[in-house]
Design an enzyme around this catalytic site. Structure first.
Site, mmCIF file in Angstrom:
data_model
loop_
_atom_site.group_PDB
_atom_site.id
_atom_site.type_symbol
_atom_site.label_atom_id
_atom_site.label_comp_id
_atom_site.label_asym_id
_atom_site.label_seq_id
_atom_site.Cartn_x
_atom_site.Cartn_y
_atom_site.Cartn_z
ATOM 1 N N ASP A 352 0.708 -1.308 -0.027
ATOM 2 C CA ASP A 352 -0.148 0.082 -0.027
ATOM 3 C C ASP A 352 0.955 1.276 -0.057
ATOM 4 O O ASP A 352 2.028 1.104 0.485
ATOM 5 C CB ASP A 352 -1.014 -0.052 1.157
ATOM 6 C CG ASP A 352 -1.887 1.240 1.326
ATOM 7 O OD1 ASP A 352 -2.438 1.394 0.293
ATOM 8 O OD2 ASP A 352 -2.209 1.636 2.275
ATOM 9 N N ASP A 636 -2.326 -0.888 5.854
ATOM 10 C CA ASP A 636 -2.773 -0.495 7.267
ATOM 11 C C ASP A 636 -4.279 -0.071 7.388
ATOM 12 O O ASP A 636 -4.778 -0.060 8.458
ATOM 13 C CB ASP A 636 -1.974 0.911 7.537
ATOM 14 C CG ASP A 636 -2.115 1.909 6.723
ATOM 15 O OD1 ASP A 636 -2.857 1.667 5.435
ATOM 16 O OD2 ASP A 636 -1.375 3.127 6.835
ATOM 17 N N ASP A 640 -7.210 -3.118 3.214
ATOM 18 C CA ASP A 640 -6.175 -3.982 2.918
ATOM 19 C C ASP A 640 -6.378 -5.144 3.674
ATOM 20 O O ASP A 640 -5.749 -6.053 3.235
ATOM 21 C CB ASP A 640 -4.973 -3.351 3.477
ATOM 22 C CG ASP A 640 -4.668 -1.756 3.051
ATOM 23 O OD1 ASP A 640 -4.589 -1.891 1.736
ATOM 24 O OD2 ASP A 640 -4.193 -1.121 3.637
ATOM 25 N N ASN A 702 20.402 -40.005 10.863
ATOM 26 C CA ASN A 702 19.514 -41.181 10.859
ATOM 27 C C ASN A 702 19.697 -42.048 9.478
ATOM 28 O O ASN A 702 19.549 -43.207 9.658
ATOM 29 C CB ASN A 702 18.046 -40.660 10.583
ATOM 30 C CG ASN A 702 17.434 -39.865 11.838
ATOM 31 O OD1 ASN A 702 18.376 -39.838 12.872
ATOM 32 N ND2 ASN A 702 16.549 -39.367 11.698
ATOM 33 N N GLU A 705 22.424 -44.555 10.461
ATOM 34 C CA GLU A 705 22.143 -45.368 11.274
ATOM 35 C C GLU A 705 21.241 -46.523 10.658
ATOM 36 O O GLU A 705 21.801 -47.722 10.753
ATOM 37 C CB GLU A 705 21.091 -45.027 12.539
ATOM 38 C CG GLU A 705 21.717 -43.863 13.423
ATOM 39 C CD GLU A 705 20.799 -43.079 14.247
ATOM 40 O OE1 GLU A 705 19.686 -43.625 14.524
ATOM 41 O OE2 GLU A 705 21.095 -41.934 14.507
ATOM 42 N N THR A 733 22.190 -36.800 19.934
ATOM 43 C CA THR A 733 22.468 -36.211 18.737
ATOM 44 C C THR A 733 21.432 -35.335 18.414
ATOM 45 O O THR A 733 21.843 -34.092 17.522
ATOM 46 C CB THR A 733 22.821 -37.385 17.653
ATOM 47 O OG1 THR A 733 21.862 -38.126 17.298
ATOM 48 C CG2 THR A 733 24.068 -38.047 18.282
#
Length: 900
Positions: A352, A636, A640, A702, A705, A733
Site C-alpha cells: 500500500d 494499514d 487492506d 538417521n 544409522e 544427537t
C-alpha cells in the site's frame, strides 16, 4: 429519551407516499438524485421514519451489524492442530517407543507434540479475531431523525431510509447518501487507505466508474466526520455496506499454508513411508539370517524411532520463536510463527502507498509564484487556513492545512503571529461546489482577502497576477501584472501530472468591509493570483533504500493504492519501483474490464495499481499467485485486510494501522517502516537455512544409522547396534546439537541471492544427495571399524561402532554450519551454543564408555587408547568429507578458480 423538534437546513419538497426501502445491488447511490432516492425510500428528510416503519424494515433488512462469524471452540481449535501428517507420525513414534520400553523417548515426543499444538492453538485463536476487530470499528450510537424528532439510537438498529445527522467527531454508522452538508469533511483513511480528508457535497456525480474515494456525495460506515456537519439518507446497512463487503471478503479468504508447512507435510509423509519400508526389509532380512524374531522386532522398531526426526517440530518451533523474538528488536512483530520463515520465500511485495511507502502526512513540495511573490504566497497559505495550535503544541487541522502552515513557518511566517497582526474578520468557508475558501483580514491599510482552492476554481476568478512589493509595517503592497490563465492552468496540470495536489492562492484588497449578505461570487471576483502550491504525501526517507535492497534480493516491489494514478506513479518513480513516468499503471476501472486470464498475463509487466477497491486487491494477489509468485501484501487500512489475509504473508502497520488490518496480518511492523521488511526477509532466509541445516544434520545421522543396521547382515556382519544404542544416539544427537543450530548466524550474501521458489523441495540443491552420500560414508566407517575390530580380535567392536556413530554425527554438525564456507572461515566459536552442545555430547558419550555404573545399562565396555583413537579418526573423516564437498561446491560456483 430527550427529543428536540428540528427544522430542515433548507427547504425540501418531498412526496408523502411511503414506500418500502429499495435494495440496490450495484451500490450506485452516488449516481442518483438525493430527493429521488428519498422518495424511493418513502421518507421525508425533514421528518424521518415512523417507529412502525423502522420495525418493518428491521424485519426486512436485518440489523445494521457485521456477522461475528462461526465461533470455534477451544477444543475444536485444539483438534485442528493434530491434522498434520507429521504430528500423526510423531504420535506413532511415541507409541512405538512405549512398546519398546523407552518411556523417556515417549515423553519427549509427546511433549514436543503438545508444545506444537499449543502454539498452533494460539495462532488459530488470533486469526479468529479479525472479524471481531472489524466489528469494533463500527459506531455504537447514531443520531437520527425519526417522527420529526432528533434521537440517539443504537447504530445496529438503523434501517435503509433512516435520516442520520453527522457532526465533527462522529463515526458514520451506515452507508449514507448525503442530502445536506455544511463544510462536511470525512476521514476515509480506515476504509480507503488515503490520508487526505475528503470534502463532501450533496450533488449528483456524473460518469459511470467511481472508486470509493471519489464518491463525494456518500459517507461510508466506519469512517469519521472530522469537520462540519451533514444529513444523510441510510441506503445500506450491515453486510450491504462497503465495510460489510470487506468483512465478507475477510470471511471468504482463508490464509494459505506457508511454504514451510507444505514442505514439512511432504517431508513427513516421505519419511514415514521410507521408514516403514526399511524396517520391514530389515526385519525380514534379519529373520532370514536366523536372528531371533523378537530381537529383530525390537531392532526394527528402535530403528523406526531413530529414523524419524522427532526433534524436527521442536527445532522448527524453537527456530521460529527465537526468530520472532529477534525480529521484535527491529520492530517486526510476528503474529503467526510460520510467517517468520515464509518471508524468505517472498518473490513479490505488494505494498500500500499511504503510510507504508509514504509518511501519511501532506508536505508542500513546490511553490510557483510570480517574481518576488513567494513570501506573499506563504503569507496567504498561513492566513487562509483553519489550523490551530493543539494542547501539545502541534497543529490541529486537515493535513493539507497543516502542510501549508508548516511551509510558511519554515520561511519565518508563524501563523499565530500573523493571525494576531492581521486578525480574521470574516470568511467564506470552503464547500465542495465552489472548491475554494476565502478569509478577510484587517490590516493597518485596510482589508485584504485571501482565496485558496483548486486551480480550476480560483484562476477563472482572477483578473491579474499580484507581484512585487515588500512587507510594510502596516500591510503588503504590490502591483498587478497581466494574467495568462491558460499558461497557469497548464502549470497546474503539469504539477498534478507529477502526482502533486495543487492549490491556487489569490488576494484582493478592500477599502472597507463588504456589505453583509454579499454573495460569494461577487466577493471572490476580480482577484489577483499570487501563485500555486504543490503538495504531496512524501515518501518515507528510508523507503527508497528498502526498495533497492528488495530488488537486490530478487524481490519485486509492487504499489497498490486507492490514490490517483498520477500520484501513485510519481511516488513509484521517486522510490525506484519503476524507472520512469512512462511505466504502465492499471486503475480500478481497467481491472474491471479484465478477465482473470488477461489479468494474469498483465501482472508481470505492471508495478503500479491505482484507484483499486478491496476486491480488486485480492484479484491482483491471486493473479500473481497464479503465476507462481509468493506474495507479501503490506497495508494499514480496513480496505487492506482481505488482501492481507489472502496473501501468502500479510504485513500490517502497527502505529498507524487499524486493528482490522493487524488481526488479518501475519506480521506487524511496529514502526510502520517499509525498511523493516528487509530485515525481516533477511531473518526469514536465515531461519530457513538453519531449518535445512537441521534436516541435513538429522537425516544424515538417521541415514547412517539405517544403513549401518541394513548393510551389516548383507556383509555377513553381526547386528552392530542394540536397541539401547540406537535410542541413545537418537536422543543425544538430535537434541541439543540440533536445537543449537537455531543460533547459527546468516550465511554470507544471504540478501544477494534470489528467493527460493515456493514449490522448491526441502531436499533441493543437493540436500538429498548429501544425506545419502554422507549417511553411506558414516555407515561405511561404522562397518569398517566393526570389521577391523572383529578381524583383529578386539572384543569391544560393538562399543566402537556405537562411539563412531555418535561422534561422527558431532563431526558432521560442525561441518554443515555453512553450505559454502569452511569451518575455519566462519570460526569454530561463532556459534557457542552449538560448540557447547557438541562438547557436552562428547562428554556424555565418554561417560557411557568409562563410567562403570553406566556400562551394564548401555551394554558398553571401556575402550583402549588405540580403540578410542580409531573411533576419533573415523569420526573426523566425516568432517573432512563434508569440507571437501563444500570445496567442490565453491569450485563449481567460481568456475576455474579453486580458491578456498
Amino acid at each position: 429519551m430527550l427529543a428536540v423538534r428540528i427544522s430542515p437546513l433548507f427547504d425540501t419538497t418531498m412526496a408523502t407516499q411511503r414506500q418500502p426501502a429499495p435494495r440496490a445491488q450495484d451500490g450506485s447511490w452516488h449516481l442518483r438524485d438525493a430527493d429521488e432516492l428519498a422518495r424511493e425510500h418513502g421518507v421525508d428528510p425533514a421528518h424521518g421514519l415512523h417507529a412502525h416503519e423502522v420495525a418493518q424494515r428491521v424485519l426486512l433488512h436485518g440489523p445494521n451489524a457485521l456477522p461475528s462469524g462461526t465461533s470455534r471452540s477451544v477444543w475444536a481449535l485444539l483438534l485442528e492442530q493434530f491434522h498434520d501428517f507429521m504430528i500423526l507420525v510423531l504420535l506413532g513414534a511415541a507409541l512405538i517407543s512405549g512398546l519398546v520400553g523407552d518411556l523417556v523417548d515417549t515423553l519427549v515426543i509427546l511433549t514436543i507434540v503438545l508444545l506444537n499444538a499449543a502454539i498452533g492453538l494460539v495462532q488459530a485463536w488470533r486469526a479468529d479475531q479479525a472479524l471481531a476487530a472489524l466489528q469494533r470499528l463500527a459506531a455504537s450510537q447514531a443520531t437520527v431523525v425519526r417522527g420529526g424528532q432528533v434521537q440517539q439510537v443504537a447504530a445496529h438498529g438503523l434501517v435503509p431510509g433512516d435520516i442520520v445527522l453527522l457532526e465533527a467527531g462522529n463515526k458514520v454508522p451506515a452507508d449514507l447518501r448525503l442530502l445536506q452538508i455544511a463544510q462536511l469533511k470525512v476521514d476515509e483513511s480506515a476504509l480507503t487507505g488515503e490520508s487526505v480528508t475528503v470534502d463532501k457535497h450533496a450533488g449528483v456525480l456524473s460518469g459511470a466508474a467511481h472508486g470509493l474515494g471519489e464518491r463525494l456525495n456518500m459517507a461510508f460506515k466506519g469512517t469519521t466526520a472530522t469537520h462540519g456537519r451533514g444529513r444523510g439518507l441510510v441506503v445500506a446497512t450491515g453486510m450491504a455496506t462497503e465495510l460489510g463487503k470487506v468483512a465478507g471478503l475477510l470471511d471468504q479468504n482463508a490464509s494459505p499454508n506457508t511454504p514451510l508447512q507444505l514442505r514439512l507435510a511432504a517431508f513427513g509423509k516421505r519419511v514415514a513411508l521410507a521408514v516403514i519400508g526399511i524396517c520391514v526389509v530389515i526385519f525380514a532380512v534379519g529373520v532370514l539370517r536366523g536372528e531371533a524374531p523378537l530381537q529383530m522386532v525390537l531392532v526394527a522398531l528402535s530403528l523406526a524411532v531413530a529414523a524419524i526426526p522427532e526433534a524436527l517440530p521442536a527445532v522448527v518451533s524453537v527456530l521460529l520463536a527465537l526468530g520472532a523474538r529477534k525480529m521484535v528488536s527491529f520492530n517486526a512483530l510476528i503474529r503467526r510463527l510460520p510467517s517468520v520463515e515464509t518471508l524468505g520465500s517472498v518473490t513479490v511485495i505488494c505494498s500500500d502507498k499511504t503510510g507504508t511507502l509514504t509518511q501519511n502526512r501532506m508536505q508542500a513540495e513546490c511553490l510557483v509564484a510570480v517574481d518576488a511573490g513567494e513570501q506573499e504566497l506563504l503569507r496567504a497559505a498561513a492566513l487562509c487556513n483553519d489550523a490551530i495550535r493543539g494542547p501539545t503544541g502541534g497543529w490541529l487541522a486537515d493535513p493539507t492545512e497543516i502542510a501549508l502552515t508548516e511551509v510558511a513557518a519554515r520561511s519565518g511566517l508563524d501563523k499565530v503571529t500573523l493571525d494576531t497582526q492581521w486578525p480574521r474578520v470574516h470568511e467564506l468557508p470552503f464547500d465542495a461546489s465552489r472548491k475554494r475558501m476565502t478569509t478577510f483580514h484587517r490590516t493597518p491599510d485596510g482589508l485584504v482577502a485571501y482565496t485558496k482552492g483548486a486551480p480550476e476554481s480560483v484562476l477563472p476568478q482572477c483578473v491579474s497576477c499580484w507581484s512585487g512589493g515588500e512587507a510594510a509595517a502596516g500591510g503588503v503592497t504590490g502591483f498587478p501584472v497581466p494574467l495568462d490563465t491558460a499558461a497557469w492552468l497548464d502549470s497546474a496540470q503539469a504539477l498534478a501530472a507529477q502526482g502533486l495536489r495543487v492549490l491556487a492562492l489569490a488576494r484582493r484588497s478592500h477599502a472597507q468591509m463588504p456589505p453583509t449578505g454579499a454573495q460569494a461570487q461577487a466577493l471572490e471576483s476580480d482577484l489577483e493570483l499570487i501563485g500555486l502550491v504543490g503538495l504531496m504525501d512524501p515518501p518515507r526517507p528510508e523507503a527508497a533504500t528498502a526498495v533497492r535492497e528488495c530488488m537486490d534480493a530478487g524481490i519485486t516491489p509492487v504499489m497498490i493504492t486507492g490514490d490517483h494514478p498520477a500520484t501513485a506513479l510519481a511516488i513509484a518513480v521517486r522510490l525506484g519501483i519503476v524507472v520512469d513516468a512512462q511505466a504502465p499503471v492499471l486503475t480500478g476501472s481497467d481491472l474491471a474490464t479484465l478477465d482473470e486470464e488477461t489479468l494474469t498475463a498483465r501482472v508481470p509487466h505492471v508495478r503500479v495499481y491505482a484507484r483499486v477497491d478491496p476486491a480488486q486487491k485480492i484479484r491482483i494477489v491471486q493473479a500473481l499467485q497464479a503465476r507462481g509468485e509468493f506474495v507479501a501484501m503490506t497495508g494499514d487500512g480496513v480496505n487492506d485486510a482481505p488482501a492481507l489475509k489472502r496473501a501468502d504473508i500479510g504485513v500490517a502497520m502497527g502505529k498507524g494501522g487499524t486493528d482490522v488490518a493487524r488481526e488479518a496480518a501475519s506480521l506487524v511492523l511496529l514502526d510502520d517502516n517499509f525498511a523493516t521488511i528487509v530485515h525481516a526477509v533477511r531473518e526469514g532466509r536465515r531461519i530457513y537455512d538453519n531449518i535445512r541445516k537441521f534436516v541435513r544434520y538429522a537425516m544424515t545421522g538417521n541415514s547412517g544409522e539405517v544403513w549401518t543396521i541394513f548393510l551389516a547382515p548383507l556383509l555377513l556382519l553381526p547386528i552392530p547396534l542394540l536397541p539401547i544404542h540406537i535410542l541413545w544416539v537418537n536422543l543425544v544427537t538430535d537434541g541439543l546439537p540440533g536445537l543449537a543450530l537455531a543460533a547459527e548466524p546468516a550465511e554470507r550474501g544471504v540478501m544477494q541471492r534470489p528467493p527460493r521458489p515456493p514449490s522448491e523441495s526441502l531436499f533441493a540443491n543437493g540436500l538429498w544427495q548429501h544425506i545419502l552420500g554422507i549417511g553411506l560414508l558414516l555407515a561405511g566407517l561404522c562397518l569398517g571399524v566393526q570389521a577391523w575390530a572383529i578381524s583383529t580380535g578386539h572384543a569391544h567392536w560393538q562399543t566402537m561402532v556405537f562411539t563412531v556413530l555418535t561422534l561422527g554425527q558431532m563431526a558432521h554438525v560442525m561441518g554443515i554450519r555453512s553450505e559454502h564456507d569452511p569451518l575455519w572461515r566462519i570460526g569454530i566459536a561463532s556459534n557457542r551454543p552449538l560448540l557447547g552442545a557438541v562438547l557436552l555430547t562428547f562428554a556424555l558419550q565418554m561417560a557411557t564408555i568409562y563410567v562403570p555404573v553406566l556400562n551394564p545399562i548401555f551394554k558398553t565396555e571401556p575402550l583402549s587408547l588405540l580403540e578410542l583413537g580409531v573411533c576419533l579418526a573415523a569420526a573426523a573423516t566425516v568432517w573432512v568429507a563434508t569440507e571437501l564437498e563444500k570445496f567442490w561446491r565453491r569450485s563449481r560456483l567460481a568456475g576455474t578458480s579453486l580458491l578456498v
